[in-house]
Design a protein around this motif. Structure first.
Motif, PDB file in Angstrom:
ATOM      1  N   TYR A 134     -31.360  16.108  32.916  1.00 19.37           N
ATOM      2  CA  TYR A 134     -30.241  16.429  33.796  1.00 19.37           C
ATOM      3  C   TYR A 134     -30.214  15.441  34.948  1.00 19.37           C
ATOM      4  CZ  TYR A 134     -27.321  18.654  37.317  1.00 19.37           C
ATOM      5  OH  TYR A 134     -26.347  18.888  38.254  1.00 19.37           O
ATOM      6  N   SER A 135     -29.030  14.979  35.278  1.00 19.84           N
ATOM      7  CA  SER A 135     -28.843  14.117  36.432  1.00 19.84           C
ATOM      8  C   SER A 135     -27.521  14.507  37.082  1.00 19.84           C
ATOM      9  CB  SER A 135     -28.817  12.642  36.007  1.00 19.84           C
ATOM     10  OG  SER A 135     -28.641  11.802  37.144  1.00 19.84           O
ATOM     11  N   GLY A 136     -27.597  14.964  38.326  1.00 17.80           N
ATOM     12  CA  GLY A 136     -26.383  15.416  38.994  1.00 17.80           C
ATOM     13  C   GLY A 136     -26.696  16.226  40.232  1.00 17.80           C
ATOM     14  N   GLY A 137     -25.724  16.982  40.690  1.00 15.84           N
ATOM     15  CA  GLY A 137     -25.880  17.776  41.898  1.00 15.84           C
ATOM     16  C   GLY A 137     -26.822  18.952  41.727  1.00 15.84           C
ATOM     17  N   GLY A 154     -25.999  22.148  39.644  1.00 15.82           N
ATOM     18  CA  GLY A 154     -25.999  22.118  38.184  1.00 15.82           C
ATOM     19  C   GLY A 154     -27.267  22.679  37.572  1.00 15.82           C
ATOM     20  N   SER A 179     -27.765  14.060  44.538  1.00 12.74           N
ATOM     21  CA  SER A 179     -28.074  13.983  43.111  1.00 12.74           C
ATOM     22  C   SER A 179     -29.576  14.099  42.884  1.00 12.74           C
ATOM     23  CB  SER A 179     -27.571  12.656  42.538  1.00 12.74           C
ATOM     24  OG  SER A 179     -27.831  12.557  41.149  1.00 12.74           O
ATOM     25  N   GLN A 239     -32.728  14.418  39.497  1.00 10.20           N
ATOM     26  CA  GLN A 239     -33.021  14.304  38.075  1.00 10.20           C
ATOM     27  C   GLN A 239     -34.018  15.376  37.676  1.00 10.20           C
ATOM     28  OE1 GLN A 239     -34.263  10.406  36.761  1.00 10.20           O
ATOM     29  NE2 GLN A 239     -32.269   9.466  37.161  1.00 10.20           N
TER      30      GLN A 239
END
Length: 220
Positions: free
Chosen positions: A131-134, A137, A163, A165
């Motif tokens: 997962y990579s994002g805010g 998430g 962000s 990971q």
């Protein structure tokens, strides 16, 4: 000329109204029962989910092996107490910075030729990014329920970021192809060069394609 009594029509109207009211009441009653059943079903699902995460939190053991000041390297031990074979999922932050998965490597004893851990590129595999994002998430087990990771971090006083990971760490038994009960320790190397303390390892589990943080380990 014959005529019908007025009270006859009044009685029929009252009967019709009563039937209509009963029908409406039945519809409302069925609707309320359906809503209550759906609410109870959702509550039970949430409760089962929380219990599953609590079980996972109690089953995943993380401990510090060594922190090497000279190389700013943190060595960690991961182990599942129930002996099952699977992946570990982590979000690691150090000094307010969330690490990229490229800083996390997993020791594979099959490729070790001299007994020195990770001195060769082939001995340690890099953790993969799942997962990579805010922060919103990813979710987290908090108090008696589940919240998004941003709310969890804010409530715990952990740093926020635009962000992050989340990384997959394969169990050593996956790397070596071992079957059955896995009693081996998974050794993980974390590169902390250029970063400051404190360090936190947010341990997560994957459920239906979504990551849920079930606990946070602070080595020091």
């Amino acid at each position: 000329m014959s005529s019908f009594p007025i009270h006859a029509f009044s009685g029929e109207a009252t009967l019709t109204t009563t039937i209509l009211l009963i029908g409406v009441a039945l519809v409302i009653g069925i609707g309320i029962l359906s809503y209550v059943a759906a609410t109870l079903g959702n509550y039970r699902s949430q409760l089962d989910l929380v219990n599953t995460f609590r079980y996972e939190a109690g089953n995943i053991y993380v401990n510090t092996i060594l922190y090497d000041n000279s190389t700013s390297t943190l060595w960690l031990l991961f182990k599942r107490l129930d002996g099952s074979i699977g992946n570990y999922y982590v979000i690691i932050e150090s000094g307010g910075v969330y690490l990229n998965c490229s800083r996390i490597r997993v020791y594979n004893p099959l490729n070790d030729t001299n007994g020195v851990l990770c001195d060769d590129q082939e001995e340690c595999v890099t953790a993969s990014t799942v997962y990579s994002g805010g922060l919103k998430g990813v979710y987290a087990l908090y108090s008696s329920g589940v919240t998004n990771f941003e709310s969890y971090a804010r409530a715990q006083g952990y740093p926020l970021a635009s962000s992050i990971q989340a990384c997959r760490i394969p169990s050593v038994c996956i790397l070596t192809g071992k079957r059955g009960v896995c009693s081996d320790n998974t050794i993980v190397r974390v590169d902390l060069s250029g970063l400051t303390l404190p360090v936190r390892i947010h341990v997560a589990v994957e459920y239906s394609g979504v990551l849920y943080v079930v606990g946070t380990y602070a080595p020091f």
